[in-house]
Design an enzyme around this catalytic site. Structure first.
Site, PDB file in Angstrom:
ATOM      1  N   CYS A  41      49.751  55.093  44.547  1.00  0.00           N
ATOM      2  CA  CYS A  41      49.603  56.547  44.617  1.00  0.00           C
ATOM      3  C   CYS A  41      49.376  57.024  46.046  1.00  0.00           C
ATOM      4  CB  CYS A  41      48.486  57.034  43.700  1.00  0.00           C
ATOM      5  SG  CYS A  41      46.847  56.374  44.083  1.00  0.00           S
ATOM      6  N   HIS A  90      42.595  58.477  42.527  1.00  0.00           N
ATOM      7  CA  HIS A  90      44.009  58.855  42.607  1.00  0.00           C
ATOM      8  C   HIS A  90      44.236  59.726  43.831  1.00  0.00           C
ATOM      9  CE1 HIS A  90      48.017  59.218  41.049  1.00  0.00           C
ATOM     10  NE2 HIS A  90      47.963  60.537  41.028  1.00  0.00           N
ATOM     11  N   ASP A 125      51.482  65.576  41.190  1.00  0.00           N
ATOM     12  CA  ASP A 125      51.057  64.231  40.826  1.00  0.00           C
ATOM     13  C   ASP A 125      52.194  63.243  41.046  1.00  0.00           C
ATOM     14  OD1 ASP A 125      50.043  61.902  39.545  1.00  0.00           O
ATOM     15  OD2 ASP A 125      48.760  63.160  38.297  1.00  0.00           O
TER      16      ASP A 125
END
Length: 366
Positions: free
Chosen positions: A53, A158, A176
């Protein structure tokens, strides 16, 4: 083994492509809160691995900022992809444990961005809101580091870029990068801010956000720090030992010998761009013109002369004022060549990022 295809967003998040999400988008666009969205949307992609991520967010940011990596990606093309972001932490290690915000900052700095890290426990909601608003105008790129659980999502740490701001509703657009899990969504700016506060169980520090800008002086064309068989933490400890040794050195010979252990982690890249190769050649020639270069070669040998000279010049910023003055005096003249100045500026940024790290463990989980 159960297989998964996405998860439902929590009730207080608005999916980007939903009718309500489109309405929020139209309102934010009219109000000028999406100027920064379009460069990000052009470069947006899904992270290539559940632990990537941070890398995925940084790839989006660097490409959106229009930074030329100066290195080949595939064929004749130069482009940031996750497998190019290997100058601070080996990709195999990132795949095992993810990255923390300090490591991601180092990667950003050594690939051409100026970075400001703001931890949630060191700022306030107004500062976060201001950063989101500035990014929404296209002046910067913001990457948020937050705890998914605090957002009502599954998982833990994240990273994702922030794509826009709806000022009237006080909502941020989270792009995202784990699109296999959650779609892009609008969420309360305050809710996202609160999700940065839970301490990382391993680092013991709050998460936060990164503000990225394109660095005009460019990327690391030649000399770059690499872990090379060691963990990020081990390299950090090695750097601190070298700095302590430099602080007690009294002459050029002892300074040069103190820097030798770090030369094992200095990689000389080969730029794929003709202009970059010329700039690197000019920088290397300028290194050899530094007044102390021949004396350094006498101490450490010709194979380490360039790296030690560069390291002593770049490490000076991490020393006390008195020791910095000593390094400047013993190194002598010849450090003002523009190509050398640019190379040193980038190497200093990477060394500074490494020196600021306190610990480095997993902060990105699927």
């Amino acid at each position: 083994m159960e297989t998964l295809y996405r998860r439902p967003l929590p009730g207080d998040a608005i999916a980007f492509s939903s009718p309500e999400g489109r309405k929020v988008f139209a309102e934010a666009l009219t109000a000028g809160g999406l100027d920064g969205y379009f460069p990000l949307a052009e470069q947006f992609h899904t992270q290539a691995d559940p632990s990537f991520c941070g890398l995925g967010s940084l790839v989006v940011a660097l490409n959106a900022l229009g930074i030329d990596p100066g290195r080949l990606w595939k064929g004749p093309w130069r482009w940031f992809a996750e497998d190019l972001l290997d100058c601070c932490v080996p990709l195999a290690e990132v795949q095992k444990r993810g990255l923390d915000i300090d490591e991601l900052s180092c990667l950003a700095r050594c690939n051409g961005a100026d970075v400001e890290i703001v931890r949630a426990d060191a700022a306030n909601l107004a500062a976060w809101r201001s950063a989101v608003a500035t990014a929404s105008r296209g002046e910067t790129v913001v990457i948020a580091s937050y705890d998914r659980a605090a957002m009502g999502q599954t998982g833990s740490g994240h990273f994702s870029p922030i794509g826009g701001y709806h000022a009237a509703r006080d909502m941020a657009l989270v792009l995202d990068v784990a699109r296999f899990k959650y779609p892009a969504h609008w969420v309360s700016v305050e809710r996202l801010w609160r999700a940065m506060h839970p301490l990382d169980a391993v680092t013991g520090r709050a998460r936060g956000f990164m503000v990225l800008r394109r660095r005009e002086r460019g990327i690391l064309l030649g000399f770059s720090l690499q872990c090379e068989g060691e963990s990020w933490q081990a390299l950090e400890r090695r750097l601190k030992l070298v700095v302590r040794e430099l602080e007690t050195s009294v002459d050029l010979a002892s300074l040069a010998r103190a820097a030798v252990p770090l030369t094992l982690h200095v990689e000389l890249r080969t730029p794929s761009v003709g202009a970059h190769r010329e700039a690197l050649a000019a920088a290397r020639a300028a290194v050899r013109e530094v007044a102390a270069y021949d004396a350094i070669v006498d101490v450490v040998g010709p194979e380490r002369g360039e790296a030690v000279t560069l390291l002593l010049l770049a490490l000076a910023d991490l020393l006390s004022p008195e020791q910095r003055a000593l390094v400047g005096a013993v190194m002598g003249a010849g450090c003002d060549d523009p190509a050398l100045v640019a190379e040193l500026a980038n190497l200093r940024a990477q060394l500074t990022a490494l020196a600021e790290v306190t610990t480095s463990e997993a902060s990105c989980a699927p």
